[in-house]
Design an enzyme around this catalytic site. Sequence first.
Site, PDB file in Angstrom:
ATOM      1  N   ASP A  34       0.834  -1.197   0.000  1.00  0.00           N
ATOM      2  CA  ASP A  34       0.000   0.000   0.000  1.00  0.00           C
ATOM      3  C   ASP A  34       0.876   1.257   0.000  1.00  0.00           C
ATOM      4  OD1 ASP A  34      -2.787   1.041   0.313  1.00  0.00           O
ATOM      5  OD2 ASP A  34      -1.969   1.879   2.159  1.00  0.00           O
ATOM      6  N   GLU A  43      15.669 -13.997  -1.727  1.00  0.00           N
ATOM      7  CA  GLU A  43      16.198 -15.007  -0.794  1.00  0.00           C
ATOM      8  C   GLU A  43      15.192 -16.143  -0.611  1.00  0.00           C
ATOM      9  OE1 GLU A  43      16.411 -15.381   4.002  1.00  0.00           O
ATOM     10  OE2 GLU A  43      16.966 -13.429   3.154  1.00  0.00           O
TER      11      GLU A  43
END
Length: 552
Positions: free
Chosen positions: A214, A264
Site C-alpha cells: 500500500d 532469498e
Amino acid sequence: MSAEVCCPPLPGSARDWWQTAVVYQVYVRSFADSDGDGIGDLDGVRARLPYLRSLGVDALWLNPFYPSPQHDHGYDVSDYRGVHPEYGTLESFDRLIRDAHRLDLKVLVDVVPNHCSIEHPWFRAALAAGPGSPERAHFHFADGRGEYGELPPNNWRSIFGGSAWQRASDTQWFLHTFAAEQPDFNWRHPDVSSYFEEVLRFWLDRGVDGLRIDVAHGLHKADGLPDHEHAEHDELTGDPINPHAWNQPEVHGVWRSWRAIAEEYSRRTGRDRVLVGEVGLLDTDQLAQYQRPDELHQTFFFEFLRAEWDDQALHDVIDRGLGTIAGSGSSVAWVLNNHDMPRSVTRYAGGAPGAGPGDLHLGLARARAAALLMLALPGSSYLYQGEELGLPEVTDLPEHLLTDPMFHRSGGVRRGRDGCRVPLPWTAAHDSFGFSPDGTRGTTWLPQPDWFAEHAADLLLGSGDSMLHLYREALALRHRIPALAFGDFRWLPTEPGVLAFTRGDGLACAVNCSSRPVCNPVEGVVLIASDTEAGEKLPANSAVWTLLPDGT
C-alpha cells in the site's frame, strides 16, 4: 492508426508466473461470510476457492485482514502479524493458504507500511512518552506554529481531506497522510525498516506468494517537512502531487531491501515471491523506476483504469504502459477496477457515486469490451471481486450508512468508496444473496440493493452470454493460447474509433470504441466476442478476439 511493434515477447528466463498472471482481488470484508455476522471472513474466502479456480485466475490478493479498529477498514493496522477477530485467526489463514495451494492458486497479502493505527503499540507508546522521546521518533511529531503552537507544523493536506496534521494532547502534532487515525511512520528511523522486514518475513514464512504494498511511493518524507506550494490541490483531488510527501529518492532503497528478501525466499523455496506496489504517481516514467530489476516486481498501471472510453486515449495509454513499464524489463499490471475506484460499468456509463448510475446498458457493453481488451494485452491483469459479475457501483447508499473516512473528512464533497465495496451476491434467491449462510437473519455490513439479484453468480452461470461466462471463457483461452502470454504485440491500422492489434502470429484483438457498427479489421475465426452479433461486423462498444488464418 499506424502499425508498430510496441512490446517484444518476454525472454524465456523472465517468464515467471507473475509476468502474465491474472490475479483476483478479494476485499475480505465483502467477499463471503462464513459465520453469519454480515462481515466477510477468511473461512468465507476459503469456501469460495473452487469458484476462483473455475473462474480461471492464477492467484488471489487479500485486502488487509489484520487486527484493526477499522477506521479505514483494515488500512489502519494495530498488529501486522495477526488476524482481526471478525475475519478469523492465524489458523484460518493457514488453512486458506494450504487449500489455495492445493488448487494451484497463489496468494498475495496486503501490507501497509506508510502508516499504522492510532492503536498500534508503538503509537500508543509515543503518545504516552511525550515530546522529544525516542518513541515519538518512530513517527512524524512536530511542534505547531503560532504563538501557542495552535497551528499545524506545515500546510500539507490529507488525501482524505482536511489538514494532514492532528494535535496530540500536548504541544505537538503528528502527521497523517490519510485519516487522523492513521499516523505516518518515520521511515528515516532504522527501527521502522527493521520492523517491516520482520513483518515481511513473518508472512513469507507462512507461505504467501507475494505482497501487495500500500502507498509504496509515500514512505519517506522530505527533510524538514517544508510547505507545499499547491497544497489545496491535494485536498480537492486526492492526487499525490506534493513533492515533499511522495516519491522521495530514499524510498527506492526500501524496495531494493525488500526485493533482496523476496529473492532469498524464492531461491530457498523454489517458488517466486512477488512484490506488487500501489504507486499512485501520475508520471509513467517515474512509475517505471519502481520496477527496476532490483526493486518491485510490478506496480499497478492505474492510467489504464482512468482512461476514457476512446480509441486514441486507450491507444496512447497502452503505448505508454508498454513503452515505459514493460521497457524496464518487467511487465505491465493492467487493472480496470479496485476497492478505491467506482466500478468500470458505472464509469463507462457516465454514472458516479451520489450522482446516479448513468446508462448501465452502455456501461456494461463497454465494460465487457474493456475486459477483452485488457486480457489480450501483454502482461498481467488484476481483477476486482464482482467485476466478473458485471456489478455496477451502488451509487445511492444512504449517507448515514457511509463508512468511508474520505466522505466524512471531506464534509461529503467526496462520496467515498463504499459503493464498490458492497458485499457480493452469490445466489439470487437467498437472504443476503448467499453472502451469509442460509437462515442468517442479520444484515450485511453495507446493504445490498435488490437489483443485486440480477448479478448473482448462480444466475449468471446459467446464462451463456453473461459477463461471468465471458470472463471464464477469456481466461480459459489465456491458458490455452501461448500467444496471449508470450506473443509479441503489434498495432494494426484501423479506421477512426477502432483499436486492433496482434499477439504473436496467431491471434488478434479488435475493439470498437465508437457508437456505430464497423467492419472487423481482422479476418479469421472469431474465438470470443463481447457482443453476440460480432463477426465480420463489430457492433458499437464491442471487442473480439480472432484466430488468424495462419494461427494454430
